[in-house]
Design an enzyme around this catalytic site. Structure first.
Site, mmCIF file in Angstrom:
data_model
loop_
_atom_site.group_PDB
_atom_site.id
_atom_site.type_symbol
_atom_site.label_atom_id
_atom_site.label_comp_id
_atom_site.label_asym_id
_atom_site.label_seq_id
_atom_site.Cartn_x
_atom_site.Cartn_y
_atom_site.Cartn_z
ATOM 1 N N ARG A 118 -18.020 -53.985 -9.448
ATOM 2 C CA ARG A 118 -16.414 -55.661 -9.271
ATOM 3 C C ARG A 118 -15.690 -54.983 -9.276
ATOM 4 O O ARG A 118 -14.904 -55.319 -9.725
ATOM 5 C CB ARG A 118 -17.612 -55.736 -10.829
ATOM 6 N N LYS A 139 -7.571 -59.888 2.585
ATOM 7 C CA LYS A 139 -8.953 -60.583 3.224
ATOM 8 C C LYS A 139 -9.775 -59.106 3.774
ATOM 9 O O LYS A 139 -9.358 -58.224 4.487
ATOM 10 C CB LYS A 139 -8.394 -61.306 4.108
ATOM 11 N N GLU A 181 -0.284 -59.330 18.255
ATOM 12 C CA GLU A 181 0.065 -59.585 16.542
ATOM 13 C C GLU A 181 1.191 -59.425 16.528
ATOM 14 O O GLU A 181 1.796 -60.213 15.422
ATOM 15 C CB GLU A 181 -1.239 -59.303 15.765
ATOM 16 N N LYS A 223 4.531 -61.067 7.157
ATOM 17 C CA LYS A 223 2.872 -61.309 7.431
ATOM 18 C C LYS A 223 2.845 -61.198 5.670
ATOM 19 O O LYS A 223 2.446 -62.461 5.388
ATOM 20 C CB LYS A 223 1.592 -60.576 7.556
ATOM 21 N N GLU A 233 -4.818 -68.972 1.495
ATOM 22 C CA GLU A 233 -4.676 -70.239 2.941
ATOM 23 C C GLU A 233 -5.034 -71.387 2.500
ATOM 24 O O GLU A 233 -5.712 -72.133 3.450
ATOM 25 C CB GLU A 233 -5.237 -69.613 4.027
ATOM 26 N N ARG A 237 -0.142 -69.953 5.389
ATOM 27 C CA ARG A 237 -0.809 -68.677 5.774
ATOM 28 C C ARG A 237 -1.854 -69.446 6.774
ATOM 29 O O ARG A 237 -2.191 -68.445 7.492
ATOM 30 C CB ARG A 237 -2.116 -68.340 4.712
ATOM 31 N N ASN A 241 -2.069 -67.915 11.897
ATOM 32 C CA ASN A 241 -3.460 -68.687 13.326
ATOM 33 C C ASN A 241 -3.193 -69.439 14.879
ATOM 34 O O ASN A 241 -3.790 -69.710 15.248
ATOM 35 C CB ASN A 241 -4.285 -69.461 13.256
ATOM 36 N N HIS A 244 -4.343 -68.691 18.044
ATOM 37 C CA HIS A 244 -6.108 -68.055 17.686
ATOM 38 C C HIS A 244 -7.165 -69.368 18.020
ATOM 39 O O HIS A 244 -8.545 -68.780 18.287
ATOM 40 C CB HIS A 244 -5.993 -67.708 15.748
ATOM 41 N N HIS A 248 -9.299 -67.205 19.550
ATOM 42 C CA HIS A 248 -10.481 -67.675 19.132
ATOM 43 C C HIS A 248 -11.750 -68.187 19.892
ATOM 44 O O HIS A 248 -12.822 -67.860 20.894
ATOM 45 C CB HIS A 248 -11.207 -68.297 18.498
ATOM 46 N N HIS A 261 -9.464 -59.002 21.045
ATOM 47 C CA HIS A 261 -8.767 -60.260 20.144
ATOM 48 C C HIS A 261 -7.621 -60.446 20.330
ATOM 49 O O HIS A 261 -7.128 -61.419 20.974
ATOM 50 C CB HIS A 261 -9.390 -59.858 18.725
HETATM 51 P P1 NAD Z 1 -11.321 -52.192 15.030
HETATM 52 O O1 NAD Z 1 -10.879 -50.971 13.696
HETATM 53 O O2 NAD Z 1 -13.192 -51.928 15.330
HETATM 54 O O3 NAD Z 1 -10.509 -50.192 15.409
HETATM 55 C C1 NAD Z 1 -11.167 -50.747 16.567
HETATM 56 C C2 NAD Z 1 -10.808 -48.903 18.023
HETATM 57 O O4 NAD Z 1 -10.504 -47.966 18.053
HETATM 58 C C3 NAD Z 1 -12.508 -48.572 17.701
HETATM 59 O O5 NAD Z 1 -13.194 -47.869 18.361
HETATM 60 C C4 NAD Z 1 -11.971 -46.874 16.815
HETATM 61 O O6 NAD Z 1 -12.949 -46.073 16.643
HETATM 62 C C5 NAD Z 1 -11.173 -46.900 17.604
HETATM 63 N N1 NAD Z 1 -9.815 -46.646 16.603
HETATM 64 C C6 NAD Z 1 -9.528 -46.790 16.008
HETATM 65 N N2 NAD Z 1 -8.073 -46.015 15.818
HETATM 66 C C7 NAD Z 1 -8.188 -45.209 16.735
HETATM 67 C C8 NAD Z 1 -7.116 -44.180 16.719
HETATM 68 N N3 NAD Z 1 -5.787 -43.404 15.456
HETATM 69 N N4 NAD Z 1 -7.445 -43.230 17.353
HETATM 70 C C9 NAD Z 1 -8.240 -43.877 18.564
HETATM 71 N N5 NAD Z 1 -9.072 -44.771 18.295
HETATM 72 C C10 NAD Z 1 -8.724 -45.023 17.292
HETATM 73 O O7 NAD Z 1 -10.390 -52.880 15.261
HETATM 74 P P2 NAD Z 1 -9.122 -53.349 15.196
HETATM 75 O O8 NAD Z 1 -8.615 -53.594 16.484
HETATM 76 O O9 NAD Z 1 -8.002 -52.038 14.352
HETATM 77 O O10 NAD Z 1 -9.678 -54.161 13.970
HETATM 78 C C11 NAD Z 1 -10.546 -55.683 14.693
HETATM 79 C C12 NAD Z 1 -11.409 -55.852 13.119
HETATM 80 O O11 NAD Z 1 -10.327 -56.412 12.295
HETATM 81 C C13 NAD Z 1 -12.128 -57.144 12.793
HETATM 82 O O12 NAD Z 1 -13.383 -57.281 12.625
HETATM 83 C C14 NAD Z 1 -11.611 -58.200 12.591
HETATM 84 O O13 NAD Z 1 -12.272 -59.249 12.159
HETATM 85 C C15 NAD Z 1 -10.905 -57.738 11.984
HETATM 86 N N6 NAD Z 1 -9.217 -58.286 11.333
HETATM 87 C C16 NAD Z 1 -9.081 -58.606 9.723
HETATM 88 C C17 NAD Z 1 -8.015 -59.624 9.046
HETATM 89 C C18 NAD Z 1 -7.862 -59.543 7.833
HETATM 90 O O14 NAD Z 1 -6.566 -60.070 6.994
HETATM 91 N N7 NAD Z 1 -8.590 -58.259 7.242
HETATM 92 C C19 NAD Z 1 -7.040 -59.585 9.820
HETATM 93 C C20 NAD Z 1 -7.458 -59.326 11.293
HETATM 94 C C21 NAD Z 1 -7.882 -59.085 12.105
HETATM 95 ZN ZN ZN Z 2 -5.884 -62.058 15.072
#
Ligand code: NAD
Ligand code: ZN
Length: 356
Positions: A118, A139, A181, A223, A233, A237, A241, A244, A248, A261
């Site tokens: 939990r 999130k 972003e 942010k 949101e 918040r 977007n 986006h 998307h 993205h």
């Molecule tokens: P990711 O975590 O997949 O990383 C991108 C790639 O880079 C991966 O292949 C990873 O292995 C590699 N990588 C990461 N750090 C590295 C480093 N320092 N050196 C070398 N390689 C590295 O992708 P991301 O773009 O960071 O995140 C995307 C995700 O985030 C999506 O699933 C999306 O839904 C989520 N997201 C969440 C929120 C939220 O508020 N929680 C907001 C935006 C996006």
């Molecule tokens: Zn985004």
């Protein structure tokens, strides 16, 4: 080292940004935990996992779990395996999950932390540019076969510890994607931040890790301020977007993976600006922003071969739709976002004008 505190109705926690912070993890974590579970992915583990383990060397119970790199790890199976691992370790509620990675690891490990017993503590250690966004705001979650982020929670970390040194190994495509972003946060916040960012982020080759740390702090504070006002949101918040709605749809219609993205968001922001001019009848620095995004290596027009009617259809199913109209975040001016329902014929008209 840059630092600020984020305050939400549920939690107040520090965000620390700087070079080499992974080596100082223990000093930066103010609390003691019964055990530490570092969650990371297969691309990050060979680069930084040992450093983080070393930083926790004086602690008796330090475990690590490596998931395959990529979005596919935000699934039920990986979630279950990670929970199984923690149950088998017989961890108690005083343990701490450390998410070392990008948004994928942050979202997955955060959701594991939110649901294991939990809820146990977790720390975000972002390693991508995009994670300046995803590591903040609480999130967390995983994907369902039928859609992204359908299972999750609002759950805040104990701290965000952002070692900018880790960004040096980030693949070019990921770097660019995250920058979109960062630019978004500049555009929606204020004219002053927009001008500052444009000056400091001239083109991708010229951005040093040091400059990046101060830019990241600014972007994260944008942010943080929004999340502080509207954790779940229901109001401001939504401004996050910006870019986006079309972004998307572009990601989806180009087949996930063809456009990142951030690339979708870059195109989506320019589209939202064009739409804003038409809806509010005033001029915005569209050319300046298009030029800026282009110099950062981001795409600035809709890729050839994408069917515009299909894009509109996809946007219609976006969760922000009301009364059959598609809701966009538009700009009245730089730093002045507004949510606005836009008639479909105007969307099509502006899309028609927006060719490669
Ligand atoms: P990711 O975590 O997949 O990383 C991108 C790639 O880079 C991966 O292949 C990873 O292995 C590699 N990588 C990461 N750090 C590295 C480093 N320092 N050196 C070398 N390689 C590295 O992708 P991301 O773009 O960071 O995140 C995307 C995700 O985030 C999506 O699933 C999306 O839904 C989520 N997201 C969440 C929120 C939220 O508020 N929680 C907001 C935006 C996006
Ligand atoms: Zn985004």
């Amino acid at each position: 080292m840059e630092q600020f505190t984020i305050t939400t109705p549920h939690k107040t926690y520090p965000v620390v940004i700087g070079k080499g912070l992974r080596h100082q993890l223990l000093e930066l974590l103010k609390k003691e935990f019964s055990a530490y579970v570092i969650v990371t992915d297969s691309q990050i583990a060979p680069l930084y996992l040992e450093d983080v383990k070393k930083a926790l060397m004086s602690k008796p119970k330090v475990y690590s779990y490596v998931v395959p790199s990529g979005e596919a790890s935000k699934d039920f199976d990986t979630y279950k395996r990670l929970i199984d691992y923690m149950v088998e370790l017989n961890l108690d509620r005083q343990c701490c999950v450390i998410a070392l990675g990008g948004g994928v690891v942050g979202d997955l490990a955060g959701f594991v932390a939110a649901s294991f017993l939990r809820g146990v503590a977790f720390v975000q250690m972002p390693t991508t540019l995009l994670a300046h966004d995803s590591s903040l705001g609480g999130k967390v979650g995983i994907n369902h076969d039928l859609g992204k982020n359908l299972i999750g929670a609002f759950y805040h970390p104990e701290a965000v510890i952002y070692d900018t040194e880790t960004l040096s190994s980030l693949p070019e495509k990921e770097w660019r994607s995250g920058l979109a972003e960062v630019v978004k946060h500049g555009i929606i916040d204020s004219k002053a931040l927009y001008d500052k960012m444009r000056q400091l982020l001239p083109e991708r080759q010229a951005i040093s890790v040091e400059v990046m740390a101060s830019i990241l702090k600014e972007a994260m504070m944008v942010k943080a301020n929004i999340v502080a006002q509207d954790e779940t949101e229901s109001g401001v918040r939504k401004f996050l977007n910006f870019g986006h709605t079309l972004g998307h749809a572009l990601e989806k219609e180009s087949g996930y993976g063809a456009l990142t993205h951030g690339e979708g968001v870059a195109i989506g922001m320019i589209f939202a600006l064009k739409l804003s001019e038409r809806v509010y009848h005033h001029s915005l620095p569209i050319e300046e922003i298009t030029d800026w995004l282009g110099r950062l290596g981001l795409p600035t027009s809709i890729p050839k071969g994408l069917d515009k009617a299909k894009l509109v259809q996809t946007m219609k199913y976006d969760k922000k739709r009301t009364d059959g109209q598609i809701v966009f975040v538009l700009l009245k001016a730089i730093g002045e976002p507004k949510t606005q329902a836009v008639p479909e014929d105007l969307i099509i008209e502006v899309l028609e004008d927006f060719h490669e």
